[in-house]
Write a protein that holds these residues in place. Structure first.
Motif, PDB file in Angstrom:
ATOM      1  N   TRP A 178      52.352  40.102  42.749  1.00  0.00           N
ATOM      2  CA  TRP A 178      51.956  39.279  41.610  1.00  0.00           C
ATOM      3  C   TRP A 178      51.193  40.107  40.583  1.00  0.00           C
ATOM      4  CZ3 TRP A 178      52.821  33.817  41.693  1.00  0.00           C
ATOM      5  CH2 TRP A 178      53.381  33.349  42.892  1.00  0.00           C
ATOM      6  N   PHE A 179      51.435  39.801  39.320  1.00  0.00           N
ATOM      7  CA  PHE A 179      50.664  40.383  38.232  1.00  0.00           C
ATOM      8  C   PHE A 179      49.463  39.462  37.994  1.00  0.00           C
ATOM      9  CE2 PHE A 179      49.826  41.086  33.644  1.00  0.00           C
ATOM     10  CZ  PHE A 179      49.609  42.461  33.691  1.00  0.00           C
ATOM     11  N   VAL A 180      48.267  40.032  37.988  1.00  0.00           N
ATOM     12  CA  VAL A 180      47.049  39.213  37.981  1.00  0.00           C
ATOM     13  C   VAL A 180      46.218  39.476  36.729  1.00  0.00           C
ATOM     14  CG1 VAL A 180      44.900  38.694  39.202  1.00  0.00           C
ATOM     15  CG2 VAL A 180      46.976  39.203  40.498  1.00  0.00           C
ATOM     16  N   ARG A 181      45.739  38.381  36.143  1.00  0.00           N
ATOM     17  CA  ARG A 181      44.771  38.453  35.045  1.00  0.00           C
ATOM     18  C   ARG A 181      43.593  37.554  35.397  1.00  0.00           C
ATOM     19  NH1 ARG A 181      47.758  37.150  29.526  1.00  0.00           N
ATOM     20  NH2 ARG A 181      48.276  35.262  30.676  1.00  0.00           N
ATOM     21  N   ARG A 182      42.404  38.007  35.079  1.00  0.00           N
ATOM     22  CA  ARG A 182      41.218  37.196  35.353  1.00  0.00           C
ATOM     23  C   ARG A 182      40.926  36.320  34.147  1.00  0.00           C
ATOM     24  NH1 ARG A 182      34.951  38.911  36.101  1.00  0.00           N
ATOM     25  NH2 ARG A 182      35.333  39.558  33.973  1.00  0.00           N
TER      26      ARG A 182
ATOM     27  N   ASN B  48      38.217  31.828  38.146  1.00  0.00           N
ATOM     28  CA  ASN B  48      39.662  31.604  38.236  1.00  0.00           C
ATOM     29  C   ASN B  48      40.469  32.837  37.836  1.00  0.00           C
ATOM     30  OD1 ASN B  48      39.726  28.640  38.872  1.00  0.00           O
ATOM     31  ND2 ASN B  48      38.606  28.542  36.945  1.00  0.00           N
ATOM     32  N   TYR B  49      41.637  32.957  38.469  1.00  0.00           N
ATOM     33  CA  TYR B  49      42.554  34.058  38.201  1.00  0.00           C
ATOM     34  C   TYR B  49      43.945  33.490  37.949  1.00  0.00           C
ATOM     35  CZ  TYR B  49      38.875  37.051  40.002  1.00  0.00           C
ATOM     36  OH  TYR B  49      37.674  37.691  40.185  1.00  0.00           O
ATOM     37  N   GLU B  50      44.652  34.083  36.999  1.00  0.00           N
ATOM     38  CA  GLU B  50      46.023  33.691  36.721  1.00  0.00           C
ATOM     39  C   GLU B  50      46.965  34.698  37.378  1.00  0.00           C
ATOM     40  OE1 GLU B  50      47.964  32.475  32.652  1.00  0.00           O
ATOM     41  OE2 GLU B  50      48.275  34.617  33.013  1.00  0.00           O
ATOM     42  N   VAL B  51      47.920  34.199  38.160  1.00  0.00           N
ATOM     43  CA  VAL B  51      48.861  35.070  38.850  1.00  0.00           C
ATOM     44  C   VAL B  51      50.280  34.724  38.415  1.00  0.00           C
ATOM     45  CG1 VAL B  51      47.321  35.384  40.821  1.00  0.00           C
ATOM     46  CG2 VAL B  51      48.992  33.531  40.870  1.00  0.00           C
ATOM     47  N   GLN B  52      51.106  35.762  38.281  1.00  0.00           N
ATOM     48  CA  GLN B  52      52.494  35.591  37.872  1.00  0.00           C
ATOM     49  C   GLN B  52      53.366  36.504  38.733  1.00  0.00           C
ATOM     50  OE1 GLN B  52      53.311  36.644  33.801  1.00  0.00           O
ATOM     51  NE2 GLN B  52      55.151  35.371  33.701  1.00  0.00           N
ATOM     52  N   PRO B  53      54.433  35.982  39.338  1.00  0.00           N
ATOM     53  CA  PRO B  53      55.251  36.816  40.238  1.00  0.00           C
ATOM     54  C   PRO B  53      55.983  37.909  39.483  1.00  0.00           C
ATOM     55  CG  PRO B  53      56.307  34.701  39.840  1.00  0.00           C
ATOM     56  CD  PRO B  53      54.940  34.606  39.216  1.00  0.00           C
ATOM     57  N   LEU B  54      56.287  39.001  40.199  1.00  0.00           N
ATOM     58  CA  LEU B  54      57.100  40.074  39.641  1.00  0.00           C
ATOM     59  C   LEU B  54      58.559  39.825  39.992  1.00  0.00           C
ATOM     60  CD1 LEU B  54      55.029  43.291  40.451  1.00  0.00           C
ATOM     61  CD2 LEU B  54      54.802  41.693  38.542  1.00  0.00           C
ATOM     62  N   ASN B  55      59.450  40.149  39.045  1.00  0.00           N
ATOM     63  CA  ASN B  55      60.879  39.977  39.315  1.00  0.00           C
ATOM     64  C   ASN B  55      61.447  41.232  39.968  1.00  0.00           C
ATOM     65  OD1 ASN B  55      61.211  41.874  37.276  1.00  0.00           O
ATOM     66  ND2 ASN B  55      61.733  40.343  35.720  1.00  0.00           N
ATOM     67  N   ALA B  56      62.760  41.287  40.095  1.00  0.00           N
ATOM     68  CA  ALA B  56      63.409  42.407  40.778  1.00  0.00           C
ATOM     69  C   ALA B  56      63.222  43.720  40.042  1.00  0.00           C
ATOM     70  CB  ALA B  56      64.897  42.111  40.943  1.00  0.00           C
ATOM     71  N   HIS B  57      62.850  43.645  38.754  1.00  0.00           N
ATOM     72  CA  HIS B  57      62.622  44.849  37.954  1.00  0.00           C
ATOM     73  C   HIS B  57      61.138  45.212  37.885  1.00  0.00           C
ATOM     74  CE1 HIS B  57      66.817  44.658  36.744  1.00  0.00           C
ATOM     75  NE2 HIS B  57      66.632  43.401  36.377  1.00  0.00           N
TER      76      HIS B  57
ATOM     77  N   VAL C 276      47.233  29.255  38.403  1.00  0.00           N
ATOM     78  CA  VAL C 276      45.817  29.613  38.454  1.00  0.00           C
ATOM     79  C   VAL C 276      45.312  29.397  39.869  1.00  0.00           C
ATOM     80  CG1 VAL C 276      43.509  29.067  37.601  1.00  0.00           C
ATOM     81  CG2 VAL C 276      45.453  29.050  36.030  1.00  0.00           C
ATOM     82  N   VAL C 277      44.620  30.385  40.412  1.00  0.00           N
ATOM     83  CA  VAL C 277      44.007  30.265  41.737  1.00  0.00           C
ATOM     84  C   VAL C 277      42.512  30.499  41.592  1.00  0.00           C
ATOM     85  CG1 VAL C 277      46.081  30.996  42.940  1.00  0.00           C
ATOM     86  CG2 VAL C 277      44.396  32.706  42.288  1.00  0.00           C
ATOM     87  N   ASP C 278      41.737  29.832  42.452  1.00  0.00           N
ATOM     88  CA  ASP C 278      40.288  30.013  42.379  1.00  0.00           C
ATOM     89  C   ASP C 278      39.893  31.334  43.040  1.00  0.00           C
ATOM     90  OD1 ASP C 278      39.765  29.605  45.282  1.00  0.00           O
ATOM     91  OD2 ASP C 278      40.379  27.555  44.858  1.00  0.00           O
ATOM     92  N   ARG C 279      38.660  31.733  42.807  1.00  0.00           N
ATOM     93  CA  ARG C 279      38.164  33.024  43.273  1.00  0.00           C
ATOM     94  C   ARG C 279      38.261  33.157  44.796  1.00  0.00           C
ATOM     95  NH1 ARG C 279      34.616  37.165  41.631  1.00  0.00           N
ATOM     96  NH2 ARG C 279      33.300  37.979  43.304  1.00  0.00           N
TER      97      ARG C 279
ATOM     98  N   TYR D 182      43.509  35.920  49.956  1.00  0.00           N
ATOM     99  CA  TYR D 182      44.943  36.091  50.175  1.00  0.00           C
ATOM    100  C   TYR D 182      45.618  37.149  49.302  1.00  0.00           C
ATOM    101  CZ  TYR D 182      44.560  31.811  52.889  1.00  0.00           C
ATOM    102  OH  TYR D 182      44.196  30.864  53.830  1.00  0.00           O
ATOM    103  N   TYR D 183      44.914  37.696  48.329  1.00  0.00           N
ATOM    104  CA  TYR D 183      45.535  38.683  47.441  1.00  0.00           C
ATOM    105  C   TYR D 183      44.907  40.057  47.659  1.00  0.00           C
ATOM    106  CZ  TYR D 183      47.815  34.871  44.950  1.00  0.00           C
ATOM    107  OH  TYR D 183      48.594  33.790  44.634  1.00  0.00           O
ATOM    108  N   THR D 184      45.778  41.064  47.818  1.00  0.00           N
ATOM    109  CA  THR D 184      45.337  42.429  48.088  1.00  0.00           C
ATOM    110  C   THR D 184      45.760  43.344  46.953  1.00  0.00           C
ATOM    111  OG1 THR D 184      45.570  42.081  50.470  1.00  0.00           O
ATOM    112  CG2 THR D 184      45.469  44.352  49.709  1.00  0.00           C
TER     113      THR D 184
END
Length: 271
Positions: free
Chosen positions: A37-41, A46-55, A64-67, A73-75
């Motif tokens: 996932w690409f992550v922005r705070r 709260n953090y915004e996460v967006q999945p990466l595609n095949a590229h 949005v996920v909480d702290r 769960y995110y490494t």
């Protein structure tokens, strides 16, 4: 006057999995059945996460996920980020350096366009969401993009060092909440950035001590003192660790002696 769009802090690429395999004694923790996932705070909570595609480009629905969820769960995956995203960033870096006019001609491939949208677009800015033409119509937006690309492409000099401090802070937070495995996971990622940081070794030793893994705690304290022999906190902690280890050994010796003396007559020894 329209409300100014909110700027998020780019955190990089993180893997996500509810099941971690901790390899204590190794430099990294491995995960299984995970996704990237690409992550922005957004803010401190709260953090915004967006999945990466095949590229290896951010694509798809953001959430949005909480702290607490994020830390558990995110490494962080700095090497994945470097090996899979940096090539695209380096191409963008060359193009933004050629100036706004060239950039606005639209000479970007699909991956570059997607990455630009991922790092500069703001959910609250309706105009920006109309597409890249709107994003780069103003010099202010292009300048912002140029600053972001400059920062992200210098991963060895700037981005990695900033992440090391973040991972260390996350680890401290988790250790204080007695989530020792998760704390160790973040400390180890910070050590991947700089394994010559005596304070990181000291902090991970405290997490291992919380897990009652005195051997690993002692190893990291020795590393801390090898880097900085004047780190008195580590020296005192190591003395305490060695005392605990001696006490444990003494208790085991007493238990074996008690078992030997209280062995029932006629019993068969399995030694």
């Amino acid at each position: 006057m329209p409300e100014e769009s909110k700027e998020y802090e780019v955190m990089g690429v993180y893997s996500h999995s509810p099941k971690y395999q901790y390899q204590f004694g190794e430099r990294t923790s491995r995960y299984r059945h995970g996704t990237y996932w690409f992550v922005r705070r957004i803010n401190e909570r709260n953090y915004e996460v967006q999945p990466l595609n095949a590229h290896n480009i951010p694509s798809g629905v953001r959430k949005v996920v909480d702290r607490e969820t994020f830390l558990k769960y995110y490494t962080p995956e700095l090497e994945y980020y470097r090996n899979n995203m940096i090539p695209c960033l380096e191409s963008l870096h060359k193009k933004v350096r050629m100036g706004r006019r060239y950039f606005n001609l639209g000479r970007l491939d699909e991956a570059e366009r997607s990455f630009c949208e991922a790092i500069i677009m703001h959910d609250e800015n309706v105009d920006a969401n109309m597409g890249l033409g709107g994003v780069y119509a103003e010099q202010r937006e292009f300048s912002k993009l140029r600053q972001l690309i400059d920062k992200l492409v210098t991963i060895d000099e700037v981005f990695r060092e900033e992440q090391r401090h973040k991972f260390n802070a996350f680890g401290i937070d988790l250790r204080k909440r007695e989530l020792y495995d998760d704390a160790i996971r973040f400390y180890r990622k910070a050590l991947e950035v700089n394994n010559r940081d005596e304070h990181l070794h000291f902090n991970i030793a405290r997490a291992y001590h919380g897990k009652e893994d005195l051997e690993m705690a002692g190893q990291h304290l020795k590393l801390a003192l090898r880097i900085n022999p004047r780190l008195r906190e580590a020296e005192a902690f190591l003395v305490s660790i060695r005392r605990e280890l001696r006490n444990q050994q003494s208790d085991r010796d007493k238990e074996r002696e008690w078992n030997r003396q209280n062995k029932k007559p006629g019993s068969i020894s399995l030694d």
